[in-house]
Enzyme design. Structure first.
Site, PDB file in Angstrom:
ATOM      1  N   GLN A  14       0.525  -1.008  -0.333  1.00 39.13           N
ATOM      2  CA  GLN A  14      -0.655   0.009  -0.343  1.00 39.13           C
ATOM      3  C   GLN A  14       0.932   1.434  -0.329  1.00 39.13           C
ATOM      4  O   GLN A  14       1.264   1.692   0.771  1.00 39.13           O
ATOM      5  CB  GLN A  14      -1.417  -0.143   0.982  1.00 39.13           C
ATOM      6  CG  GLN A  14      -2.302   1.172   0.855  1.00 39.13           C
ATOM      7  CD  GLN A  14      -2.780   1.041   2.139  1.00 39.13           C
ATOM      8  OE1 GLN A  14      -2.356   0.424   3.647  1.00 39.13           O
ATOM      9  NE2 GLN A  14      -3.590   2.361   2.004  1.00 39.13           N
ATOM     10  N   PHE A  15       1.175   1.360  -1.387  1.00 36.12           N
ATOM     11  CA  PHE A  15       2.045   2.806  -1.371  1.00 36.12           C
ATOM     12  C   PHE A  15       1.440   3.939  -0.869  1.00 36.12           C
ATOM     13  O   PHE A  15       1.995   4.853  -0.299  1.00 36.12           O
ATOM     14  CB  PHE A  15       2.457   3.282  -2.945  1.00 36.12           C
ATOM     15  CG  PHE A  15       1.198   3.884  -4.078  1.00 36.12           C
ATOM     16  CD1 PHE A  15       1.009   4.980  -3.926  1.00 36.12           C
ATOM     17  CD2 PHE A  15       0.421   3.051  -4.167  1.00 36.12           C
ATOM     18  CE1 PHE A  15      -0.053   6.247  -4.383  1.00 36.12           C
ATOM     19  CE2 PHE A  15      -0.385   3.516  -4.815  1.00 36.12           C
ATOM     20  CZ  PHE A  15      -0.342   5.166  -5.063  1.00 36.12           C
ATOM     21  N   THR A  16       0.205   4.413  -0.401  1.00 37.30           N
ATOM     22  CA  THR A  16      -0.643   5.493   0.293  1.00 37.30           C
ATOM     23  C   THR A  16      -0.139   5.623   1.227  1.00 37.30           C
ATOM     24  O   THR A  16      -0.267   6.427   2.288  1.00 37.30           O
ATOM     25  CB  THR A  16      -1.390   5.371   0.361  1.00 37.30           C
ATOM     26  OG1 THR A  16      -2.737   4.685   0.722  1.00 37.30           O
ATOM     27  CG2 THR A  16      -2.607   5.360  -1.600  1.00 37.30           C
TER      28      THR A  16
END
Length: 149
Positions: free
Chosen positions: A78-80
């Protein structure tokens, strides 16, 4: 690297209507890779995940690790987690690693946890996923390899 670890009684990932992964008791882990991460960051996060003691012992104290309980891991990229929303209303993701590095570190973390004896299931890298979980406790721990918190 940054990780959000949630102690769960169950969790799953659905992609395009298909169930691709599910676990029972264990950890649902959201993982993000920063553009400046290196092997030391990976080692730190792996060590913390492997040894974190957030399961209750016979006295009700958080004193047992995932190794002690035999639970599973659902690992989701989850890059966010590196979204920076301090300025304006649209988050910036400039600190997130590029796709190649992010996927490489994600797969290395998975492989190293498997090599430690954990059952690790995953989301689908770079896919739109529907992640469901039942947080047990609730217990949620945030880890950052830069130790900013």
């Amino acid at each position: 690297m940054r990780a959000i670890i949630q102690k769960v009684t169950k969790a799953n990932v659905v992609v395009e209507g298909d169930l691709i992964s599910e676990i029972g008791n264990g950890y649902m882990i959201l993982i993000a890779v920063k553009d400046t991460d290196n092997k030391d960051d990976l080692a730190y996060i792996k060590r913390k995940i492997a040894n974190l003691r957030i399961f209750e012992d016979e006295e009700g104290k958080m004193n047992l690790s995932l190794k002690d309980t035999g639970g599973e891991i659902l690992l989701v990229s989850q890059f966010t987690l590196y979204g920076d929303a301090r300025k304006g209303n649209r988050p910036s993701f400039t600190e997130s690693a590029g796709l190649e590095k992010a996927n490489d570190y994600y797969e290395k973390l998975r492989d190293e946890l498997v090599n430690e004896g954990f059952i690790v299931k995953t989301g689908q890298f770079q896919a739109h996923m529907e992640v469901s979980l039942v947080n047990d406790g609730p217990v949620t721990i945030i880890l950052d390899s830069e130790r900013i918190f």
